[in-house]
Design an enzyme around this catalytic site. Sequence first.
Site, PDB file in Angstrom:
ATOM      1  N   ASN A 293      -5.089   6.230  -6.966  1.00 27.11           N
ATOM      2  CA  ASN A 293      -5.660   7.583  -6.875  1.00 27.11           C
ATOM      3  C   ASN A 293      -4.708   8.642  -7.415  1.00 27.11           C
ATOM      4  O   ASN A 293      -4.279   9.553  -6.726  1.00 27.11           O
ATOM      5  CB  ASN A 293      -6.109   7.912  -5.451  1.00 27.11           C
ATOM      6  CG  ASN A 293      -5.011   7.785  -4.418  1.00 27.11           C
ATOM      7  OD1 ASN A 293      -3.992   7.150  -4.668  1.00 27.11           O
ATOM      8  ND2 ASN A 293      -5.191   8.387  -3.274  1.00 27.11           N
TER       9      ASN A 293
ATOM     10  N   ASP B 244       0.990   2.488   3.738  1.00 25.95           N
ATOM     11  CA  ASP B 244       0.105   3.590   3.338  1.00 25.95           C
ATOM     12  C   ASP B 244       0.933   4.869   3.149  1.00 25.95           C
ATOM     13  O   ASP B 244       0.540   5.968   3.558  1.00 25.95           O
ATOM     14  CB  ASP B 244      -1.025   3.817   4.348  1.00 25.95           C
ATOM     15  CG  ASP B 244      -2.114   4.750   3.786  1.00 25.95           C
ATOM     16  OD1 ASP B 244      -2.062   5.072   2.583  1.00 25.95           O
ATOM     17  OD2 ASP B 244      -2.999   5.152   4.563  1.00 25.95           O
TER      18      ASP B 244
ATOM     19  N   HIS C 192       0.834  -1.207   0.000  1.00 25.76           N
ATOM     20  CA  HIS C 192       0.000   0.000   0.000  1.00 25.76           C
ATOM     21  C   HIS C 192       0.871   1.260   0.000  1.00 25.76           C
ATOM     22  O   HIS C 192       1.279   1.757   1.041  1.00 25.76           O
ATOM     23  CB  HIS C 192      -0.893  -0.027   1.251  1.00 25.76           C
ATOM     24  CG  HIS C 192      -1.984   1.004   1.245  1.00 25.76           C
ATOM     25  ND1 HIS C 192      -3.198   0.789   1.842  1.00 25.76           N
ATOM     26  CD2 HIS C 192      -2.042   2.259   0.726  1.00 25.76           C
ATOM     27  CE1 HIS C 192      -3.966   1.862   1.693  1.00 25.76           C
ATOM     28  NE2 HIS C 192      -3.276   2.772   1.027  1.00 25.76           N
TER      29      HIS C 192
ATOM     30  N   LEU D  27       2.320   6.561  -5.079  1.00 26.92           N
ATOM     31  CA  LEU D  27       3.461   7.109  -5.818  1.00 26.92           C
ATOM     32  C   LEU D  27       3.106   8.410  -6.531  1.00 26.92           C
ATOM     33  O   LEU D  27       3.982   9.088  -7.062  1.00 26.92           O
ATOM     34  CB  LEU D  27       3.996   6.081  -6.821  1.00 26.92           C
ATOM     35  CG  LEU D  27       4.570   4.805  -6.196  1.00 26.92           C
ATOM     36  CD1 LEU D  27       5.142   3.887  -7.279  1.00 26.92           C
ATOM     37  CD2 LEU D  27       5.641   5.130  -5.166  1.00 26.92           C
TER      38      LEU D  27
ATOM     39  N   ASP E 134      -8.929   3.175  -3.132  1.00 19.18           N
ATOM     40  CA  ASP E 134      -8.315   3.684  -1.904  1.00 19.18           C
ATOM     41  C   ASP E 134      -8.441   5.195  -1.755  1.00 19.18           C
ATOM     42  O   ASP E 134      -8.329   5.946  -2.705  1.00 19.18           O
ATOM     43  CB  ASP E 134      -6.831   3.332  -1.850  1.00 19.18           C
ATOM     44  CG  ASP E 134      -6.243   3.717  -0.502  1.00 19.18           C
ATOM     45  OD1 ASP E 134      -6.734   3.202   0.501  1.00 19.18           O
ATOM     46  OD2 ASP E 134      -5.344   4.565  -0.463  1.00 19.18           O
TER      47      ASP E 134
ATOM     48  N   PHE F 217      -4.442  14.808   4.786  1.00 15.56           N
ATOM     49  CA  PHE F 217      -4.261  13.592   5.556  1.00 15.56           C
ATOM     50  C   PHE F 217      -3.116  12.776   4.941  1.00 15.56           C
ATOM     51  O   PHE F 217      -3.045  12.650   3.716  1.00 15.56           O
ATOM     52  CB  PHE F 217      -5.528  12.733   5.506  1.00 15.56           C
ATOM     53  CG  PHE F 217      -6.679  13.264   6.305  1.00 15.56           C
ATOM     54  CD1 PHE F 217      -6.805  12.944   7.650  1.00 15.56           C
ATOM     55  CD2 PHE F 217      -7.650  14.067   5.721  1.00 15.56           C
ATOM     56  CE1 PHE F 217      -7.882  13.418   8.390  1.00 15.56           C
ATOM     57  CE2 PHE F 217      -8.731  14.548   6.452  1.00 15.56           C
ATOM     58  CZ  PHE F 217      -8.846  14.216   7.800  1.00 15.56           C
ATOM     59  N   GLY F 218      -2.259  12.187   5.763  1.00 15.00           N
ATOM     60  CA  GLY F 218      -1.285  11.257   5.211  1.00 15.00           C
ATOM     61  C   GLY F 218       0.094  11.386   5.821  1.00 15.00           C
ATOM     62  O   GLY F 218       0.492  12.451   6.292  1.00 15.00           O
TER      63      GLY F 218
END
Lengths: 320, 487
Positions: free
Chosen positions: B121, B331, B87, B90, B179, B349-350
């Site tokens: 995505n 992730d 997961h 890139l 995702d 987010f991330g």
Amino acid sequence: MGISAQSTQFDRRKDLLGLKDVSNEEIELILNTALPMKDIVRREIKKVPTLRGKGMITVFYENSTRTRTSFELAGKYLSADTSNLAVSTSSVQKGETLRDTIKTLEMMGPDILVMRHSMTGAPHYVAKNTSMRVINAGDGTNEHPTQALLDMFSIRERKGRIDNLKVAILGDILHSRVARSNIYGLAKFGCEIRVAGPPTLMPPGLDRLGVKTCFNLEDAIRGVDVINVLRIQRERQQTGLFPSLDEYSELYMLRPEHLSLAADDAIVLHPGPMNRGIEISSDIADGDAALINEQVTNGVAVRMALLFLMMGGRKDEIAA
Amino acid sequence: MRLLLKGGRVIDPANNVDAVLDVLIEDGRIAAVGSVRHDEDMRANADANADADTDTGVCLGAGTHAASITTADCRGKLVCPGFIDLHAHLREPGYEYKEDISSGSHAAAAGGFTTICCMPNTDPVIDNGAVAGFVRRRAQEVGLVNVLPIGAITKKQAGDELAEMGELVAAGCIAVSDDGKSVLRSDVMRHALEYSRLFGIPVLSHCEDASLSAGQMHEGYYSTVYGLKGIPAEAEEIMVARDLILARLTGGRLHICHISTKGALEAVKRAKASGLAVTCEATPHHLALTDEVVGSYDTDTKVNPPLRSEEHVAALREALTSGLIDCIATDHAPHHFESKDCEYGLASFGISGIETAVAVIMDTLVGPGLLDIARMVELFTTGPAGVIVEGKASRQAQEASISSSKATPGPCAIQTPGRAVPYLGTLTCGAPADVTVIDPDLVRTVDARKFYSRGKNTPFKGMELKGWPCMTIVGGRIVAKDGRVAR
């Protein structure tokens, strides 16, 4: 006054972002310093030179009349140069980032930044990125430390103490920065705190803060010394958190019959602006128990104290 | 070209190997796993290298099979099958300012990963063979790690119409996922799970009931204390429950992405016990951090699903050990600094996690004895491989039982020829030589500025972590060493 002996405590503090991380000693110092400040507010000539040559800028990213005016007058009474960034007319509307806006203001040379923002943590972010000292004048649903300080000042003035009082906070606790700062501040002095409001407006985990959650007013108010009524925002109804303002006032409006459940000399606070007939009845708002108007004056005094302590004013210049 | 990894603790879960051994790599494949001094095949090498166990290349002499051999001293190190990240984001095509296939491949190599699966995505979305093919070609041009694209479940990830799954699989996609969000329509998710059976690929599900999840952090004590709008655990659990029900209806292979709550784990546990083909992954940040860290209002702590409270983290950790969680996935979500250098409520987010994933797990779980080291290797190798390759787990078990019935099994007994994928996550002889070497004693401070990833958004910045990947080998070639990618 004992100001000089303790004022070194504040020298270590760059910002005031919330009461969560403020010590009891610092709170007492602010409240003690606010006493002579209140005298100044009541003088005919409301001006002392203690902060002359110091600059203060207020930036409000959210509408507020009383808090901004209160800060501005507090600065002016102490002879600081004050300025206000009106956000609606500023380059924020042109898409400038918060960091850039703050940097621009910093380069104009003020010593202290008073900031309100609709987003939680925005003053913390700013404080990390500026050499100005930052006072949080309300951030999102997080904290509003000067409101809680003025509430505590008002309580102490009327009750003679803060320690171990029973306090009820009524209304939208979930979204209230006033509630949070009051809880953090009052809990440090051993107060027994209860909150009441619709279950949809009660945040989780309050028990871990030692706060008792009630769903009806009667349970919260019984025997308390202080009742702090929060403003209910109409948008909460619009987002489905309660069915209607009518039902809210039916269930949660503070009325004289409620007050009879509280301690005999209980006082009523409200941070304003009030929705008369919704969260508070006019009988209460205009009654003897209400300190609502006095809170406004106290707000100026407490903010003067804070500006004084944070901008290193000279104590001999505030003596009456 | 030969490479000898000498004297490391070889942990190869697929082949039940956990011993101090040497690994010989020849022509890009695993040639032998054994002891140089005792293995027939490697005696010549051993003699030649008796006093040459250094990093330098050693010439075997002017014999008929003169060849250079490079020896890497792996004493004190863990020699594992190449780590797989199921997961990663890139960002290319479309968001190259956040990351691209080159920077992401570099980051993966530095982080100890030899194979990464990238989420669709992008812009355009990987919802057709052309984009999937582009990603694979770019990855091959970069030539550092294996990049396996994941196709979208629905066209443009809009949640309405199924993307052409057959075309995606033909172009090399190993799974499908929308995702970043759930497929909100239950009928569409049902059809995706049904249709995926035609290809035997898993459907990777990001589980989130969007009507409940409009917040900034986990809902609980700390969201109250920090004054941020909460995202309840139930926003995840409701969708996990729905997807498990649909998996039961359809017989499709469901994989739950970044599982983060106790309730979701309990649901998966019940589903597995009832025989459903369901798997799940957890991320290093959800395993290592609690929602308490959000109090700094550091936007690098903002991630979806949000960092959870202590009880959820404890449940995740237990599920790692028990086997309920099948794999660790990063992730990896790199962001441009401007989308993190702002108010918490406005920040993206991330977490950019691919370069710290292994060290975070080593330091927070393996080091303190909360996770067995061999189990950790499974979670990065056979675990994710088993999600990608249908029936792989059972086939490995079968092969292991066949090999153990032989008189002299040895680690090299399994020599199944065939497609490359069945070898994924193993050091089986003949497998492409994808190897991750870890130095369990190496202490290093996380310095995001030195990331290969364009995303410097990590809540682990400044933390001193013990246990880092020190060599990444892909197809027999050393692509990263001591945290630096080979030029």
